[in-house]
Design an enzyme around this catalytic site. Structure first.
Site, PDB file in Angstrom:
ATOM      1  CG  ASN A 384     -64.944  -2.578 -16.426  1.00  0.00           C
ATOM      2  OD1 ASN A 384     -65.600  -2.605 -15.974  1.00  0.00           O
ATOM      3  ND2 ASN A 384     -63.946  -1.798 -15.958  1.00  0.00           N
ATOM      4  CG  ASP A 385     -68.121  -1.897 -19.386  1.00  0.00           C
ATOM      5  OD1 ASP A 385     -68.619  -1.132 -18.452  1.00  0.00           O
ATOM      6  OD2 ASP A 385     -67.963  -0.986 -20.717  1.00  0.00           O
TER       7      ASP A 385
END
Length: 458
Positions: A384-385
């Site tokens: 994700n990040d």
């Protein structure tokens, strides 16, 4: 200490260093762990011949049996997804052990050389912080409700700074007072040092846990090295110095990967920003497994980006099976690993190695990032990040400036994700709304199975 014991301690220290050197490469890492383990067994056994042990053999045997039994059982049973928690917990135990050694030596209140007494206090402080801080890190990684996220309150950093000054002042007083310090002062010093470890870790969000784990690993090593000097134990000194220096270097690498200086890691609220974050534009666009399979099967180059979601789904074996399917069709497949992917340094590398993925198709961020522009498909599974393009564009984002994998530069992006929620840091991922991105919803292992089945039918 007699010459016989010193020679064996030296041999153990050499094995520690050689083992660590072997761990620098994934090809020889397993051998390095075995060598370091042999060194630890040797250091433990020769301790029975140490002249200071005297008649304490029973206590040593009981300690080894209890600790070794718990470690063996948990080591065999812990899931790979829970490995970061176990690392944090075991690291904390090392710091706690170093602090306990210092406590015993200081409680005796016997005459010590001034340097030895100063190092004993330093080891006590650092070991206590590593112990309590690692326990909080464990709780955050374990998902304990009361510890999840970043716990912050007004003037928190000022309070933390004040607490550290008090602890340092008390420690300096104990270190320079000979045997004149009282038991209450000593008790209060340890209590405040433990409290500082808790307060230091509470403001840290989940996305920064890899930095925290490596930082406390360095603390533990330093504490062990100091207490080795206090006990005049060369094996402890060398092992502590090696672990402390390796942990410090790793912390610097992790901080660089997060685009944060070490001072920010130590003294600031991780991820703290001011201002309003950019709003997300567009919408998430779904794709079905058959279409995703066609897109990858007829591609020339596919780059796979694994993340913690792959670990949760235990999908690494199926992803490797899918990779082999693509390679048989002539597709070039590479894996891209971000330094802070997962919950601890090297987490994704361990998972891929467990599945049998060859090391020569696994690339770090700096090695692979320029290749995304020539990739037909970037497959993001559970990350994700580390692929969020907002890190490049929004100064108000908590991850602004963090080097990311340039997945959005690929011609097509497929994101395997169970739902539409944000990642562990709680930040909305703008990649998911990009025009060239498609969301393939479902459990990672089940989705990989579907992709394999559809590829076989093509």
């Amino acid at each position: 200490m007699n010459l016989f014991v010193e020679i064996f301690y030296l041999a153990a220290a050499v094995l520690f260093i050689l083992g660590l050197k072997q761990m620098a490469s994934p090809v020889t890492a397993r051998r390095g762990i075995v060598w370091a383990g042999i060194g630890m067994v040797l250091a433990t056994l020769i301790t029975f011949a140490h002249p200071h042990v005297n008649t304490n053999y029973l206590l040593i045997i009981i300690g080894i049996a209890v600790g070794g039994g718990i470690a063996w059982k948990t080591g065999k049973e812990v899931a790979m997804t829970d490995m970061p928690q176990m690392i944090a917990l075991y690291n904390g135990m090392g710091g706690g052990a170093a602090a306990a050694i210092a406590a015993v030596e200081l409680i005796k209140q016997h005459e010590m050389d001034s340097t030895v007494q100063l190092l004993a206090v330093f080891g006590a402080l650092i070991g206590s912080v590593a112990f309590s801080g690692s326990l909080i890190a464990f709780g955050k990684l374990q998902g304990i409700k009361q510890l999840r996220g970043a716990f912050r309150f007004k003037n928190q950093q000022r309070i933390n700074a004040g607490l550290f000054i008090v602890v340092a002042w008390m420690g300096l007083g104990i270190a320079t007072s000979g045997t004149d310090y009282g038991m209450f002062t000593l008790f209060l010093f340890f209590a405040l040092a433990l409290a500082f470890g808790v307060m230091m870790t509470l403001p840290i969000g989940g996305a920064d846990m890899p930095v925290v784990i490596s930082l406390y690993n360095a603390f533990t090593g330093l504490a062990v090295g100091f207490e080795g000097y206090v006990l005049d134990n060369p094996a402890m000194m060398i092992a502590g110095i090696v672990v402390g220096s390796a942990g410090t270097l790793l912390t610097q690498l992790m901080a660089k990967a997060m685009n944060r200086p070490i001072t920010n890691v130590l003294f600031s609220n991780f991820g703290e920003t001011t201002g309003e974050a950019q709003e997300v534009s567009g919408s998430m666009k779904a794709i079905e497994a058959p279409d995703a399979a066609i897109m990858m099967a007829f591609a020339e180059k596919v780059i796979i980006i694994p993340g913690y979601g792959m670990a949760v789904a235990q999908a690494q074996h199926k992803i490797w099976e899918m990779t082999k399917q693509l390679q048989e069709r002539g597709v070039t497949v590479k894996f891209a690993i971000h330094p802070v992917a997962g919950r601890m340094p090297g987490h994704m590398n361990v998972l891929l190695a467990e599945a049998g993925v060859p090391y020569d198709i696994i690339y770090d961020l700096d090695e692979i990032n320029e290749e995304f522009r020539t990739a037909d498909v970037a497959l993001v599974i559970g990350a994700n990040d580390v692929v969020n393009p907002i890190a490049r564009t929004d100064p108000n984002s908590p991850i602004y400036g963090m080097p990311i994998l340039n997945a959005d530069y690929a011609k097509n992006v497929i994101v395997v994700k169970r739902g539409q929620g944000a990642g562990f840091s709680g930040i909305e991922n703008h990649l998911f709304f990009a025009d060239n991105c498609r969301m393939l919803y479902g459990d990672g292992q089940a989705v990989a199975n579907e992709l394999i089945s559809n590829m076989k039918e093509l």
